[in-house]
Motif scaffolding. Structure first.
Motif, PDB file in Angstrom:
ATOM      1  N   GLU A 515       0.832  -1.203   0.000  1.00  0.00           N
ATOM      2  CA  GLU A 515       0.000   0.000   0.000  1.00  0.00           C
ATOM      3  C   GLU A 515       0.868   1.255   0.000  1.00  0.00           C
ATOM      4  O   GLU A 515       0.595   2.222   0.702  1.00  0.00           O
ATOM      5  CB  GLU A 515      -0.935  -0.023   1.219  1.00  0.00           C
ATOM      6  N   SER A 516       1.917   1.237  -0.777  1.00  0.00           N
ATOM      7  CA  SER A 516       2.839   2.371  -0.827  1.00  0.00           C
ATOM      8  C   SER A 516       2.190   3.540  -1.552  1.00  0.00           C
ATOM      9  O   SER A 516       1.480   3.369  -2.541  1.00  0.00           O
ATOM     10  CB  SER A 516       4.131   1.961  -1.545  1.00  0.00           C
ATOM     11  N   LYS A 517       2.427   4.740  -1.063  1.00  0.00           N
ATOM     12  CA  LYS A 517       1.951   5.953  -1.720  1.00  0.00           C
ATOM     13  C   LYS A 517       3.084   6.657  -2.449  1.00  0.00           C
ATOM     14  O   LYS A 517       3.018   7.861  -2.711  1.00  0.00           O
ATOM     15  CB  LYS A 517       1.296   6.882  -0.705  1.00  0.00           C
ATOM     16  N   GLU A 518       4.120   5.874  -2.795  1.00  0.00           N
ATOM     17  CA  GLU A 518       5.245   6.447  -3.511  1.00  0.00           C
ATOM     18  C   GLU A 518       4.794   6.888  -4.899  1.00  0.00           C
ATOM     19  O   GLU A 518       4.115   6.174  -5.618  1.00  0.00           O
ATOM     20  CB  GLU A 518       6.368   5.411  -3.619  1.00  0.00           C
ATOM     21  N   ARG A 519       5.232   8.069  -5.260  1.00  0.00           N
ATOM     22  CA  ARG A 519       4.788   8.676  -6.508  1.00  0.00           C
ATOM     23  C   ARG A 519       5.612   8.175  -7.685  1.00  0.00           C
ATOM     24  O   ARG A 519       6.807   7.926  -7.565  1.00  0.00           O
ATOM     25  CB  ARG A 519       4.904  10.194  -6.381  1.00  0.00           C
ATOM     26  N   LEU A 520       4.947   8.058  -8.837  1.00  0.00           N
ATOM     27  CA  LEU A 520       5.605   7.692 -10.075  1.00  0.00           C
ATOM     28  C   LEU A 520       5.754   8.978 -10.892  1.00  0.00           C
ATOM     29  O   LEU A 520       4.797   9.486 -11.479  1.00  0.00           O
ATOM     30  CB  LEU A 520       4.756   6.672 -10.838  1.00  0.00           C
ATOM     31  N   ASN A 521       6.955   9.527 -10.922  1.00  0.00           N
ATOM     32  CA  ASN A 521       7.167  10.862 -11.490  1.00  0.00           C
ATOM     33  C   ASN A 521       7.027  10.917 -12.997  1.00  0.00           C
ATOM     34  O   ASN A 521       6.865  11.997 -13.569  1.00  0.00           O
ATOM     35  CB  ASN A 521       8.548  11.386 -11.082  1.00  0.00           C
ATOM     36  N   SER A 522       7.108   9.788 -13.662  1.00  0.00           N
ATOM     37  CA  SER A 522       7.103   9.792 -15.125  1.00  0.00           C
ATOM     38  C   SER A 522       5.714   9.797 -15.740  1.00  0.00           C
ATOM     39  O   SER A 522       5.578   9.887 -16.956  1.00  0.00           O
ATOM     40  CB  SER A 522       7.874   8.573 -15.649  1.00  0.00           C
ATOM     41  N   LEU A 523       4.673   9.670 -14.926  1.00  0.00           N
ATOM     42  CA  LEU A 523       3.300   9.691 -15.426  1.00  0.00           C
ATOM     43  C   LEU A 523       2.426  10.488 -14.478  1.00  0.00           C
ATOM     44  O   LEU A 523       2.707  10.576 -13.279  1.00  0.00           O
ATOM     45  CB  LEU A 523       2.738   8.270 -15.562  1.00  0.00           C
ATOM     46  N   ASP A 524       1.347  11.039 -15.015  1.00  0.00           N
ATOM     47  CA  ASP A 524       0.307  11.620 -14.165  1.00  0.00           C
ATOM     48  C   ASP A 524      -1.039  11.405 -14.839  1.00  0.00           C
ATOM     49  O   ASP A 524      -1.120  11.049 -16.027  1.00  0.00           O
ATOM     50  CB  ASP A 524       0.575  13.099 -13.849  1.00  0.00           C
ATOM     51  N   ALA A 525      -2.116  11.603 -14.096  1.00  0.00           N
ATOM     52  CA  ALA A 525      -3.451  11.282 -14.593  1.00  0.00           C
ATOM     53  C   ALA A 525      -3.846  12.122 -15.807  1.00  0.00           C
ATOM     54  O   ALA A 525      -4.387  11.574 -16.782  1.00  0.00           O
ATOM     55  CB  ALA A 525      -4.470  11.431 -13.474  1.00  0.00           C
ATOM     56  N   PRO A 526      -3.616  13.457 -15.819  1.00  0.00           N
ATOM     57  CA  PRO A 526      -4.007  14.213 -17.010  1.00  0.00           C
ATOM     58  C   PRO A 526      -3.303  13.738 -18.282  1.00  0.00           C
ATOM     59  O   PRO A 526      -3.922  13.664 -19.346  1.00  0.00           O
ATOM     60  CB  PRO A 526      -3.601  15.660 -16.652  1.00  0.00           C
ATOM     61  N   SER A 527      -2.020  13.419 -18.181  1.00  0.00           N
ATOM     62  CA  SER A 527      -1.286  12.975 -19.364  1.00  0.00           C
ATOM     63  C   SER A 527      -1.813  11.638 -19.879  1.00  0.00           C
ATOM     64  O   SER A 527      -1.929  11.429 -21.093  1.00  0.00           O
ATOM     65  CB  SER A 527       0.208  12.862 -19.047  1.00  0.00           C
ATOM     66  N   VAL A 528      -2.125  10.729 -18.963  1.00  0.00           N
ATOM     67  CA  VAL A 528      -2.690   9.446 -19.382  1.00  0.00           C
ATOM     68  C   VAL A 528      -4.058   9.664 -20.007  1.00  0.00           C
ATOM     69  O   VAL A 528      -4.409   9.041 -21.018  1.00  0.00           O
ATOM     70  CB  VAL A 528      -2.768   8.471 -18.194  1.00  0.00           C
ATOM     71  N   THR A 647      -6.508  28.856 -25.143  1.00  0.00           N
ATOM     72  CA  THR A 647      -6.186  28.467 -23.778  1.00  0.00           C
ATOM     73  C   THR A 647      -6.694  27.042 -23.571  1.00  0.00           C
ATOM     74  O   THR A 647      -7.901  26.783 -23.673  1.00  0.00           O
ATOM     75  CB  THR A 647      -6.829  29.415 -22.763  1.00  0.00           C
ATOM     76  N   VAL A 648      -5.801  26.129 -23.329  1.00  0.00           N
ATOM     77  CA  VAL A 648      -6.175  24.725 -23.223  1.00  0.00           C
ATOM     78  C   VAL A 648      -5.667  24.144 -21.905  1.00  0.00           C
ATOM     79  O   VAL A 648      -4.729  24.663 -21.291  1.00  0.00           O
ATOM     80  CB  VAL A 648      -5.612  23.900 -24.404  1.00  0.00           C
ATOM     81  N   MET A 649      -6.302  23.055 -21.501  1.00  0.00           N
ATOM     82  CA  MET A 649      -5.903  22.349 -20.298  1.00  0.00           C
ATOM     83  C   MET A 649      -4.819  21.336 -20.650  1.00  0.00           C
ATOM     84  O   MET A 649      -4.965  20.554 -21.594  1.00  0.00           O
ATOM     85  CB  MET A 649      -7.100  21.627 -19.682  1.00  0.00           C
ATOM     86  N   VAL A 650      -3.736  21.349 -19.888  1.00  0.00           N
ATOM     87  CA  VAL A 650      -2.636  20.410 -20.100  1.00  0.00           C
ATOM     88  C   VAL A 650      -2.165  19.911 -18.746  1.00  0.00           C
ATOM     89  O   VAL A 650      -2.627  20.364 -17.696  1.00  0.00           O
ATOM     90  CB  VAL A 650      -1.460  21.078 -20.852  1.00  0.00           C
ATOM     91  N   SER A 651      -1.244  18.958 -18.775  1.00  0.00           N
ATOM     92  CA  SER A 651      -0.644  18.488 -17.541  1.00  0.00           C
ATOM     93  C   SER A 651       0.011  19.647 -16.801  1.00  0.00           C
ATOM     94  O   SER A 651       0.391  20.662 -17.401  1.00  0.00           O
ATOM     95  CB  SER A 651       0.400  17.412 -17.845  1.00  0.00           C
ATOM     96  N   LYS A 652       0.155  19.503 -15.495  1.00  0.00           N
ATOM     97  CA  LYS A 652       0.693  20.594 -14.684  1.00  0.00           C
ATOM     98  C   LYS A 652       2.072  21.026 -15.151  1.00  0.00           C
ATOM     99  O   LYS A 652       2.480  22.175 -14.976  1.00  0.00           O
ATOM    100  CB  LYS A 652       0.751  20.158 -13.218  1.00  0.00           C
ATOM    101  N   ASN A 653       2.831  20.112 -15.740  1.00  0.00           N
ATOM    102  CA  ASN A 653       4.166  20.451 -16.228  1.00  0.00           C
ATOM    103  C   ASN A 653       4.148  21.020 -17.635  1.00  0.00           C
ATOM    104  O   ASN A 653       5.205  21.218 -18.240  1.00  0.00           O
ATOM    105  CB  ASN A 653       5.065  19.207 -16.198  1.00  0.00           C
ATOM    106  N   GLY A 654       2.959  21.307 -18.177  1.00  0.00           N
ATOM    107  CA  GLY A 654       2.872  21.825 -19.528  1.00  0.00           C
ATOM    108  C   GLY A 654       3.564  23.161 -19.698  1.00  0.00           C
ATOM    109  O   GLY A 654       3.977  23.512 -20.806  1.00  0.00           O
ATOM    110  N   PHE A 655       3.704  23.900 -18.598  1.00  0.00           N
ATOM    111  CA  PHE A 655       4.376  25.198 -18.706  1.00  0.00           C
ATOM    112  C   PHE A 655       5.853  25.036 -19.051  1.00  0.00           C
ATOM    113  O   PHE A 655       6.516  26.005 -19.459  1.00  0.00           O
ATOM    114  CB  PHE A 655       4.235  25.984 -17.397  1.00  0.00           C
ATOM    115  N   LYS A 656       6.378  23.793 -18.908  1.00  0.00           N
ATOM    116  CA  LYS A 656       7.778  23.552 -19.279  1.00  0.00           C
ATOM    117  C   LYS A 656       7.948  23.335 -20.782  1.00  0.00           C
ATOM    118  O   LYS A 656       9.082  23.324 -21.278  1.00  0.00           O
ATOM    119  CB  LYS A 656       8.306  22.305 -18.552  1.00  0.00           C
ATOM    120  N   ALA A 657       6.852  23.144 -21.492  1.00  0.00           N
ATOM    121  CA  ALA A 657       6.942  22.853 -22.918  1.00  0.00           C
ATOM    122  C   ALA A 657       7.579  24.034 -23.655  1.00  0.00           C
ATOM    123  O   ALA A 657       7.431  25.196 -23.247  1.00  0.00           O
ATOM    124  CB  ALA A 657       5.557  22.560 -23.484  1.00  0.00           C
TER     125      ALA A 657
END
Length: 815
Positions: A515-528, A647-657
């Motif tokens: 039941e680990s809550k360790e985060r997987l940094n390479s994916l997130d829900a919006p991107s999937v 203006t579109v919705m993107v993953s939180k890291n979209g500002f890095k694009a």
């Protein structure tokens, strides 16, 4: 519990006996020894019964989620012997007690009345016509096979029966009898007999069927289904009359039961999941478990539907010598297997190799890993959903990827590149992402077949250059679906605990996930979610895209894949509730023309989805997203020169694009016909416009398919060009390309077509090979010639003196 209570009680009795002995007057030594021996004997008699009376090998049995038999294999000793069942049908209990042992619940292993009656009757007839054995005595006899039938063995069985009663409950003894009684031939046990003679579980048998089985253990070698039918019928009907007499059935049931047909020759057992049965055997051996029966998570109805669909499609595929196919269905939120068809099952045809379980076999995944890279690149902010990716002839360190249709779009939105499964944009994206990182991500998500270093796969990793099992691949996609399903409680991030292998069985083998809550940094829900949206846009096979007009169509995110050489065809579909994976091909690795994912595997996948309940689509992102301005034409983050932005919705890291690299400010004359600069026009007379400009090679292909693309206007005649924009570019060959030119039919070496592009229409280009002039072209800048073997330098110069060079090598022809 009864068994344990008996042993505890016996221990207390012995203790009380010893305490009482201490309080009594001390007897002589001989009496002491005698009493001690008696106590030891009683203790051994009461407690010494073996914990396991039957150690014969049992059949491996797998059941569906409701306990219905899916598959079984014969035991190692050649007997059909199912593992002990905890539940005994009431009909069998009433039948066997009426027929064999009416006072079973009242005696202690030996029925004195029945025993005496049997002796009298046998003496009167001067032969054995009736037995006096109780069910308990028969259990003892079954546990001691091959013992001679004489008076001494009978007395010993009587003694052991009493001892068995002292250690086991009546229900446990009945279970042992029902599981080990012979039912003719190599059929052992009630449950096995029910399936072998009637094709269903014992609990579903009628009174007529159950009574026919109940009389078999009494003389299994004499009364065998298929022969001696009159004897079997008389015995069954006599038992039915006894049941009626004892008011256990009514007269109508008795009469109708007598009309029921007797069992014939043994029936074959269900073969609905032979490959899952083999997987269960291997897992038991791997985990060193003492287990031969398990309830799986498979749904029998779904399993049968999948097998039928595979067989129907196989009837067509085998005409093209495509012999094998498999399918796997997972329940997303649990990872449980709902259907497991490891191959087309044709054991009668050994050439088909249908015994191979392809679900666990490493195969080339084709393009099925592209969505994982797309989702991760979105998460990292490398691209946005519609960022333009280059789709031009490409060579990277000697590696030259090609699109399936051998065509180029110049530039294509990332989501469309995924939907169309274009290879070149995917390779370029992986080059940017770094294949070593992608390799690590795949292993982290659960891909177990990457057994070589990342450098061994390189950029081909994204095009099927590795191997993957369907088990791993379906598990990864189920984890991605869980990431979107759990986005609210996980606040939009991906957790490692959502990525785990599929599960087909109960807790005996299932490995509990941490039941680990360790985060997987390479994916997130919006991107999937964006990835699934892109995957939904694929055109369904045979429907030419019209499926979207039908409200009954399910929304499915799906991806196909075809391995190099047409050896593997894949299709995998995802909804919020199900993952369906399909593979088609030949287990021997033989490639076949037409063995393409979208043509062979995808139709099977969609037919399977038609049998599954429709579900609502994934909920749109609720957390971990941002709204940013995106350039409408390029899909990149809008810069100052990009005037049309959404203006579109993107993953939180979209500002890095990256900001849009394709919009630039140009200066035109008043007529907006020509470009100008300060050398030929005053700034006050200039018209300043933002212009969408692609690099020359991208532009050359892009404008062929995008007729609304506006090329840069030419400079006004006589105006000196002072910009740094490259005007000329070689499209083919790529830098350091190695070119093999085969011989033509006449034996002469063929020619190679070299291609260039120039931004200014009507410009004349001058071609040189190794400093020797070849010719000139206008507008259509292509030239065919046949350079000799070896390394060469191609140089092209335009009228303004701008030049470009390209090194390449012509490979020698092997004769």
């Amino acid at each position: 519990m009864i068994k344990i209570s008996k042993k505890i009680l016996s221990g207390r009795i012995i203790l009380n006996f010893l305490t009482l002995y201490d309080c009594m007057p001390k007897p002589p030594l001989k009496i002491k020894i005698l009493l001690l021996l008696i106590a030891l004997f009683l203790g051994w008699f009461w407690l010494g019964a073996p914990s396991t009376l039957f150690d014969k090998p049992t059949s491996y049995v797998i059941e569906d989620r409701n306990g219905v038999l899916l598959n079984a294999s014969i035991a190692e000793d050649g007997q059909w012997r199912f593992p002990k069942s905890e539940m005994i049908p009431e009909k069998f209990i009433q039948s066997i007690l009426t027929f064999e042992d009416k006072r079973f619940f009242f005696h202690s292993g030996v029925d004195i009345i029945a025993f005496g009656r049997a002796i009298v009757k046998n003496l009167k007839n001067k032969k054995t016509v009736q037995g006096g054995s109780t069910i308990t005595m028969q259990v003892v006899r079954l546990s001691r096979p091959h013992k001679p039938r004489n008076l001494w063995q009978k007395l010993l069985e009587t003694f052991l029966a009493i001892r068995l009663e002292a250690s086991y409950s009546k229900n446990e003894i009945l279970q042992m009898y029902a599981s080990n009684a012979p039912f003719g031939g190599n059929v052992i046990g009630l449950e096995t007999a029910a399936w072998r003679y009637y094709g269903r579980e014992a609990a579903m048998l009628s009174w007529g069927e159950m009574t026919a089985l109940a009389v078999l253990p009494n003389a299994p070698s004499l009364v065998h289904p298929g022969k001696n039918r009159l004897t079997l019928e008389r015995k069954r009907n006599r038992l039915l009359d006894e049941l009626l007499k004892n008011k256990l059935i009514d007269s109508a049931t008795c009469a109708l039961s007598k009309l029921e047909p007797l069992p014939g020759n043994p029936l074959p057992l269900p073969q609905l999941a032979p490959h899952l049965l083999q997987r269960f055997k291997n897992d038991v051996a791997t985990n060193d478990l003492d287990l031969t029966r398990i309830k799986t998570t498979v749904d029998k109805t779904i399993q049968k539907s999948v097998i039928e669909i595979l067989n129907n499609h196989h009837d067509i595929l085998k005409a093209n010598s495509i012999n094998n196919a498999c399918a796997l269905i997972l329940e997303v939120n649990t990872g449980n297997v709902l259907a497991y068809a490891g191959n087309i099952y044709r054991p009668e045809n050994p050439n088909m190799e249908s015994d191979v379980d392809v679900i666990k076999a490493p195969r080339s995944p084709g393009s099925t890993l592209k969505p994982i890279l797309f989702a991760s690149a979105l998460t990292e902010g490398m691209v946005l959903p519609n960022s333009l990716l280059a789709d031009v002839p490409t060579q990277i360190g000697g590696y030259t990827p090609q699109n399936y249709d051998r065509q180029f779009d110049g530039a294509v939105p990332a989501s469309l590149a995924l939907a169309r499964s274009l290879n070149i944009p995917s390779v370029k994206l992986l080059q940017q992402y770094k294949y070593a990182r992608f390799y690590d991500l795949l292993k982290q998500l659960g891909m177990t077949t990457l057994n070589k270093p990342a450098d061994n796969y390189g950029l081909s990793l994204i095009l099927g250059g590795s191997e993957v099992t369907m088990w791993d691949l379906a598990g990864i996609y189920a984890g991605m679906a869980r990431t979107v399903n759990h986005q609210i409680e996980n606040k939009g991030v991906a957790l490692k605990k959502d990525f785990y292998p599929p599960n087909y069985c109960s807790s005996e083998i299932k490995k509990e996930q941490p039941e680990s809550k360790e985060r997987l940094n390479s994916l997130d829900a919006p991107s999937v979610w964006f990835t699934f949206q892109a995957m939904e846009e694929l055109m369904r096979p045979g429907e030419e895209g019209l499926w979207q007009q039908f409200t009954s169509s399910q929304r499915i995110a799906w991806k196909t894949g075809t391995s190099f050489g047409f050896r593997d065809a894949w299709a995998i579909g995802i909804t919020p509730k199900f993952v369906v994976a399909v593979w088609v091909g030949n287990t021997n690795g033989e490639g076949r023309a037409g063995l393409i994912g979208v043509q062979t595997a995808a139709p099977i996948m969609f037919d399977i989805f038609k049998t599954l309940p429709a579900v609502k689509w994934f909920q749109s992102p609720q957390n971990h997203f941002s709204f940013i301005p995106v350039c409408r034409q390029s899909g990149f983050r809008a810069n100052y020169d990009c005037l049309e932005a959404d203006t579109v919705m993107v993953s939180k890291n979209g500002f890095k694009a990256p900001l849009c690299p394709y919009h630039q400010l140009i200066h035109l004359d008043k007529t907006e016909t020509y470009r100008v600069n300060e050398n030929c026009e005053s700034p006050g007379n200039m018209v300043h416009k933002s212009w969408f400009v692609l690099p020359p090679t991208m532009e050359w292909y892009y404008k062929l398919k995008n007729h609304d693309y506006k090329i840069l206007p030419s400079f006004v005649p006589g105006c000196q060009v002072i910009n740094n924009t490259r005007q000329i570019e070689i499209v083919y060959p790529q830098q350091n390309a190695k070119i093999y030119v085969p011989l033509e039919i006449d034996g002469q070496r063929g020619k190679t077509i070299f291609t260039a592009t120039h931004r200014k229409p009507g410009t004349k280009l001058f071609w040189h090979l190794d400093r020797e002039f070849l010719g000139e072209t206008i507008n259509n800048h292509q030239m065919a010639f046949s350079p000799p073997d070896g390394k060469h330098v191609l140089t092209i110069i335009d009228e303004a003196g701008e030049s470009v060079t390209r090194n390449f090598e012509i490979l020698a022809i092997k004769r």
